[in-house]
Every structure is written in C-alpha cells, then in structure tokens.
Enzyme design. Structure first.
Site, short mmCIF file in Angstrom:
data_model
loop_
_atom_site.label_atom_id
_atom_site.label_comp_id
_atom_site.label_asym_id
_atom_site.label_seq_id
_atom_site.Cartn_x
_atom_site.Cartn_y
_atom_site.Cartn_z
N CYS A 252 46.72 53.69 163.04
CA CYS A 252 47.49 53.03 162.00
C CYS A 252 47.05 51.60 161.78
O CYS A 252 46.39 51.00 162.62
CB CYS A 252 48.97 52.97 162.37
SG CYS A 252 49.69 54.55 162.74
N TYR B 75 33.95 50.82 166.85
CA TYR B 75 34.01 51.62 165.63
C TYR B 75 35.21 51.35 164.71
O TYR B 75 35.04 51.25 163.50
CB TYR B 75 34.02 53.12 166.01
CG TYR B 75 34.25 54.04 164.84
CD1 TYR B 75 33.27 54.19 163.86
CD2 TYR B 75 35.43 54.75 164.71
CE1 TYR B 75 33.47 55.03 162.77
CE2 TYR B 75 35.64 55.60 163.63
CZ TYR B 75 34.66 55.74 162.66
OH TYR B 75 34.86 56.55 161.60
N ASN C 43 51.71 50.47 165.19
CA ASN C 43 50.37 50.98 165.50
C ASN C 43 50.30 51.15 167.01
O ASN C 43 50.49 50.18 167.74
CB ASN C 43 49.30 50.00 165.02
CG ASN C 43 47.89 50.37 165.46
OD1 ASN C 43 47.03 49.52 165.59
ND2 ASN C 43 47.63 51.64 165.69
N GLY C 44 50.05 52.38 167.46
CA GLY C 44 49.94 52.62 168.89
C GLY C 44 50.61 53.93 169.26
O GLY C 44 50.97 54.72 168.38
N GLY D 10 43.82 54.20 158.60
CA GLY D 10 44.67 55.38 158.42
C GLY D 10 44.72 55.77 156.96
O GLY D 10 44.95 54.92 156.10
#
Ligand code: SF4
Length: 473
Positions: free
Chosen positions: A9, A262, A112-113, A38
C-alpha cells in the site's frame, strides 16, 4: 503469475491551515505519485466540521476518481490510500481508508503494512461486541482507536499502537488532527512534508502539512520534504502545530531493504538514503563482486536500470538499452483469468534486436522471485541474436516469505528456495548467474549499527518474531 514481490500500500495525508480550502485534490495527486505501491483499489476520506466523507473503489486512482467525485469531497484535512492486498482479499470491503463513526466522533485510517497479531486483537474486539465489515487486518486499527477514543486522542493512539504488532505506517484522520505513526522497527516508510502555498499544486491549497509513504509524492504536490517519521514515532498535526512523541522503547531499526531494491520510486529518499543512488551503488558492488567479460550491459526496466549503469561503471562494460517494457500491462496480477495473465506477461518486455545482436550481454535485474521473467528474457535475448546472456541480480536470492506487508509467493514457489545457483542458472538458460551478497546489499544501503535493515526474505531472520503458523507458509 506476476514475477515480482508486491508492496502492499501507499498512504498520503494532507492537513491544510485554511479550513475553507479542500485537501482532496492534493491527496489525489499524491496517490497518483504512489500508484506503484498498489493498484487494486484507491480511496480518499475528508474531514469537515468533525464529519468524515469518503469515496473508495476498485482500480487505479484515475479509475476511482474524476473531477466530479473530487469536487464532492469537501474538507481541509484528508487521508488517501492505494492498495495491493496482502492480508484480506481484493474486495471493496477491504479497500481503504477504513472509517469509523462513533458517539465521540469519527476517524479514518490508511495503513501500509501487516499486523502480525491481527487475529488476536480482532478476537478480543469481537468478544467485546465490536463488529467487523472486512477481512483486512487494517480494520483492527480503526476499531481499536475508536474503542480507546474516550481516553482522549493522544492516549487512544498510543494505547492502540502499543497493542498492535507488526509493520505499519499509518495516516489517521480525526476531527482534531492528522496523525502519522510508524512501527517501532520502521519497516515501512513514512515521511513528513510542508506545503508553503508557493509551488505547483500547493499554490491553490495554501499552507499545510503532508504525510506520505514516499518523498516522491511530496515532490509531486509541490511541497517541501521535511523529514522521515522515525521508527516508533507518533506525530500529531493540528492547526499550525506538529507534536511528536516516541511511543516505543528503542528497538532495532529494520527498514525494509526491498523498498530500495524494487518497491520505492527511484526519485524517493527513504530514511536519508536516496533510492536511485542505492540501486546504482548495488550495481557497482555487483560489478566488483562478479564481473564477467561482456560487450554490453543492459538493465531490466525500470528498477534494474540504475544498477546496470553502476555495473557498467565498475567493470567498464558499455551500458545500453536492450529491453523495452510496455507501460500498459502492469496490472497482470489482476487480469481476470490465468490465460489472459500469461499473455499479459509475455507482451510485457521486448528486445531492441540491433543493440544485442552478436553480443555477450550482461542482464541486470533487481531480484528473481519465481524466475518466469528471467527465463523469458534470456530466451528473447538469445532469439534476438545475443551470443551469451549473463544474469546479475542486485539483491540476494529471495528464499523466504515476507510477513510485514509484502505479497510473497508461497515458499515453494520462490525459485531460489532449495536450489543451487548452478541449478538455477541452468533452469533459466543463462550462461552465468550471480547475486549480490548480503554484505554487498548492506554496503549499497550504507548500513551501520544504527542504520540497519530488514533482510528477512533473503536470510529468514526477521526483526519481529513470526508465529509458527505464519512461518510454515
Ligand atoms: S522480509 Fe523482505 S520484503 Fe519483507 S520487510 Fe523484510 S526485507 Fe522487506
């Protein structure tokens, strides 16, 4: 089918000093800049006069929002979210932000996580009569904050984040404030920006503050990057004031190393390390560790390109653009059926034949996950006339799953798990194969005792204990 790990996310929050201005347009542009984090769903929640209004939907930011929808989102503070699912399926119910409206107010949470104790917390909340509408672990956070809200904002937030475990970068919107929090290890990134009403998009919004997963989105809206939110830090942004608290004991910093390999955009800076520079350094180190005689070095677009430049610099091998990536098949993982997904993967890359013909080529990639992309690239390079193809990878072999917000294939589908480099090279059809060492990756990230990283998917050593059930994956 998709041959990359996927970030879960991106979060973006805006708090404008002028209550008559609207934050949603800035969040829209911030989310566009974070779209790489995302692509399954997008959402924006805005706060006006203690009420939260929200729109979310499945698809890209541009598919969910248009000028009419944005125009309806009135309010000077907002949070937004782009999602790729890890915990919880890809449905509109799991799209974020999550909103809770309760007696004392309303809150919206963008996360996010991945929480490693979400099941336990969920059960406790359900036992106390709190219902859930989604299967995502992020809903646990919004319900915990709502449950604790009677203690006051600061206490509700600290009690919540002390209770949850795992990785989280949070942007939380309440009637009183925009709040940012980062887990005690700092696994997922989060940073702070300042709008000064002078540049670009911010000239219409006036002064204010930004929270963002990555600094590239702060740049995108014309704001100034101020600093990273520190691991274990909570920031509460209210009118003209940013208050910071440390909510955890000092723990080992363990920023996700794959963000640099990445996930993150190359124009982002995460915890003082610029992503492009770290990728170029990884290529230089790879050249030092495993040079091979060649006529040309090329990178797999986009994240392999800086490392290919670095490899060329160290080894003296000329750098060229040998592979072109189609920009419009990025969403292969949500193509509706397997056949269509396979076709989408096969049209993703093409070779510039004149560049590689009759040459010994070094192909630099950021990582090898399932191996399908590398195998196909070797095939199309050889079909195009390359005499030799040597693969160089600027991350160590991915052998273990991630439990902290990254979508990883099952352990058995990770091609480096239980396979020797020689066997892997033969299976990819390459003339040679080498990965950067763990030490080399850490050198590229300028690691020190204080500036340490999570390397779990490479080494199996995780910064947070994972349960046996999770580990069996
Ligand atoms: S296990 Fe790998 S992908 Fe997951 S947080 Fe650690 S370094 Fe990042």
């Amino acid at each position: 089918m998709d041959d990359k790990l996927h970030d879960a996310c991106g979060v973006f929050g805006v708090y404008l000093d002028d209550p008559e201005r609207d934050a949603a347009p800035l969040v829209y542009y911030g989310l566009l800049a974070l779209q790489h984090r995302g692509q399954e769903s997008a959402g924006i929640a805005v706060m006006k006069n203690l009420n939260i209004d929200m729109r979310k939907g499945m698809g890209l930011v541009t598919e969910v929002f248009n000028p009419e929808v944005l125009d309806q989102l009135k309010g000077s503070a907002a949070v937004g979210h782009v999602r790729y699912s890890t915990a919880g399926s890809s449905t509109i119910e799991n799209a974020q932000p999550f909103v809770s409206r309760f007696k004392l107010g309303s809150i919206a949470v963008a996360h996010n996580g991945t929480l490693t104790n979400a099941d336990v917390v969920r059960e406790l909340l359900e036992d106390s009569g709190i219902g859930f509408t989604a299967s995502s672990d992020s809903e646990v956070i919004v319900n915990l904050i709502a449950k604790n809200y009677r203690k006051g904002l600061e206490k509700a937030l600290t009690d919540t984040i002390k209770f949850i475990k795992g990785s989280y970068a949070l942007a939380v919107l309440t009637g009183e404030a925009l709040v940012g929090a980062r887990d005690p290890n700092g696994i997922r990134p989060l940073c702070l920006g300042r709008l000064s009403g002078k540049a670009g998009l911010s000239s219409e919004a006036g002064d204010g503050w930004i929270l963002s997963s990555e600094s590239c989105a702060i740049d995108a809206v014309g704001a100034e990057f101020i600093r990273n939110i520190e691991p274990g830090e909570l920031v509460i942004i209210t009118h003209n004031e940013v208050t910071s608290f440390t909510f955890s004991e000092k723990t080992r910093r363990a920023v996700c190393s794959f963000e640099y390999v990445y996930f993150a955009r190359p124009d982002s800076i995460i915890d003082t390390i610029d992503v492009y520079g770290s990728r170029r350094r990884a290529g230089e180190i790879l050249g030092r560790e495993s040079a091979v005689a060649a006529d040309l070095v090329i990178g797999v677009p986009d994240s392999g390109l800086p490392a290919a430049i670095g490899y060329g610099k160290t080894t003296g091998t000329p750098f060229g653009l040998g592979i072109v990536k189609s920009r419009y098949v990025a969403r292969t993982f949500i193509a509706p059926d397997q056949g269509k997904r396979e076709k989408a993967v096969s049209v993703k890359h093409n070779v510039i034949k004149s560049e590689v013909r009759d040459k010994r080529v070094v192909l630099v990639d950021d990582s090898i996950v399932r191996g399908t992309t590398s195998r196909r690239l070797v095939t199309i390079l050889k079909d195009a006339g390359a005499r030799e193809v040597h693969i160089r990878v600027c991350s160590p072999p991915v052998r273990c799953p991630c439990y902290f917000g990254i979508d990883t294939p099952h352990r058995k589908d990770l091609i480096s798990n239980g396979t020797s480099i020689g066997e892997l090279c033969a299976s990819l059809g390459a003339d040679s194969l080498a990965f950067i060492s763990v030490e080399g990756l850490l050198e590229s990230l300028e690691a020190t005792a204080e500036k340490s990283y999570c390397l779990g998917c490479f080494t199996g050593e995780y910064p947070i204990p994972v349960s046996g059930d999770q580990e069996r994956r």
